[in-house]
Design an enzyme around this catalytic site. Structure first.
Site: not given
Ligand code: GLU
Length: 491
Positions: A252-255, A467
């Site tokens: 996922s783009k959060r990671r 991030r």
């Protein structure tokens, strides 16, 4: 029968690695047997569809060297290939189901449905439609339709029994009908839902193999019912494993950067990325890791896909990309580097930023380093600020990353407006709000103008840097909970 495969992306965001991965395998299955590979745009969610997303998806596939035989741009005998242009087709098919008693009109208001679901949840049951409009008398329905009452069309689902189907990688799968909701087929706005449109189109477009992500397995009972009720044969089902982060969580783009654009901008070679994606859940018969797409097409065999959880590891991809770069001859290396450095007129875009700050050409490189390559690694001390606490800084980075998702097109003015709104919401001075972003994006507290820098770097790279900055600062469990709650709230 000639093989026909497809990908059916929804144009709701930037092209995703997962789309490229699924496209690659579908492409291989079609190419290898002289069949056809089709791109169909599933834009039936009017609120979430973004007009420019279709173009970016097609561009990303093109960059990767994946070609298609039929699609919204290429045309073809089964068009149109954009679902929003096929609304009549779906309505006609839904009406056929209603006439045959396999579907029904439902006039329940969203408020009533919400009440029912809340009561079901309170009773510990799975939320689902309670069958309120299932047995309305035909003349009453006709009268309400004539009056123009808002309605949807839902499918009937057997009350008992199990749905059985075969997934080529997993064998027989059984899902009890008690777990299958009376799915809406046509929404109140006249648009079909995914479930109706996908079945109708896969049939009408002659798709022989449906190869897609495993998150769709639980939808197959609905599709199976629809195929059966229309009297159509269901294509072969092959659900590909989801790509994972090295910690096994869903990619996922959060990671990790998940947008293809990021990899393009960061200077990966498309053939290396394609090669790496081909090793996700699949291997060459001789287990060799580096192979060209021609070799892949030649050797591909869907039977060798392992439904485990393939890990997308950037370190491994970096290694592979390095192998590809090293094997180029010097002339080619220079050409490819020039194409990358000048890609999207990078230098032309930089000029207005640096020209007025330049006394000698040799001043340029140290100023633009973070725009042309990775910025320097960060340390928590880089974020030391006289007015901002670490927690606030993390929150700024988090909010910015979230709010930037809504900035379209990705341009300086939109970025500026998003920052201004976020700063106001956090009751911070604009200068203070921007400080952590400066550091996160450029690696230093003072750099070339921030909004221009972010515009140049692109959405994916900017997000990856924000991030990374959050990772460097570390987030406490308590704060993470608070931030996740924030992420679920509307802007
Ligand atoms: N539109 C769906 C998606 O965005 C397609 C799923 C399928 O391939 O059936 O993933």
């Amino acid at each position: 029968m000639a093989v026909r495969t497809r990908i059916a992306p929804s144009p709701t965001g930037d092209p995703h690695l997962g789309t490229a991965y699924v496209a690659l395998f579908n492409w291989a299955l079609a190419r290898q047997s002289g069949g056809a590979f089709i791109v169909r745009i599933e834009d039936t969610d009017a609120a979430r569809s973004i007009p420019e997303a279709e173009r970016s998806i097609l561009d990303a596939l093109n960059w990767l060297g994946i070609d298609w035989d039929e699609g919204p741009d290429a045309g073809g005998p089964f068009g149109p290939y954009r679902q929003s242009e096929r609304l009549d087709v779906y309505r006609g098919h839904a009406e056929r189901l209603v006439e045959a008693g396999h579907a029904f009109h439902c006039f329940c208001t969203p408020e009533r449905l919400e009440r029912v679901r809340a009561a079901q949840r309170a009773a510990g049951e799975n939320p689902g439609y309670d069958g309120h409009c299932l047995n309305l008398a035909a003349d009453a329905v006709a009268e309400r339709l004539r009056r123009g009452e808002a309605h949807v069309i839902r499918m009937r689902v057997p009350e008992e029994g199990v749905c059985r189907f075969r997934d080529a990688l997993r064998g027989e799968i059984e899902i009890p009908y008690s777990q299958v909701d009376m799915q809406v087929l046509i929404k109140a706005d006249g648009y079909p839902t995914y479930h109706l449109a996908v079945v109708v189109d896969d049939h009408l477009m002659g798709i022989t193999h449906i190869m897609r992500g495993e998150e769709w397995i639980s939808s197959v009972p609905k599709h199976r019912l629809l195929f059966d009720r229309f009297g159509w044969e269901m294509p072969e089902m092959i659900h590909l494993p989801l790509l994972r982060n090295p910690d096994r969580s869903k990619l996922s783009k959060r990671r990790n950067p998940t947008g293809i654009e990021y990899y393009r901008e960061a200077g990966y070679l498309p053939e290396a990325l394609l090669n790496y994606l081909a090793t996700m859940g699949w291997s060459m018969p001789d287990e060799r890791e580096i192979f060209s797409s021609a070799e892949f097409l030649e050797a591909f065999d869907a039977g060798r896909i392992v439904p485990g959880a393939p890990v997308f590891d950037i370190e491994k991809l970096n290694w592979m990309n390095g192998q590809y770069l090293r094997q180029l001859d010097t002339g080619e290396f220079v050409e490819r580097f020039k194409a990358w450095a000048g890609g999207g007129d990078r230098l032309g875009a930089l000029a207005p930023l640096v020209q007025e700050r330049t006394e000698r050409f040799s001043d340029i490189a140290p100023r633009v380093d973070y725009l042309l390559g990775d910025r320097q690694p960060l340390h928590p001390d880089d974020f030391a600020h006289k007015r901002l606490e670490r927690e606030t800084i993390v929150e700024i980075l988090f909010r910015a990353a979230r709010d930037f998702d809504g900035v379209r097109p990705w341009e300086r003015d939109g970025l500026h407006a998003a920052c201004r709104a976020s700063a106001e919401r956090l009751q911070l001075r604009m200068g203070d709000f921007l400080f952590p972003l400066f550091v996160a994006v450029s690696g230093r507290p003072v750099a070339l103008p921030l909004f221009d820098s972010m515009a140049l770097l692109g959405r994916e790279t900017t997000r990856a840097r924000l991030r990374d900055a959050m990772d460097v600062l570390g987030v406490s469990g308590k704060q993470l909970k608070r931030l996740e709650k924030l992420a679920r709230e509307p802007g």
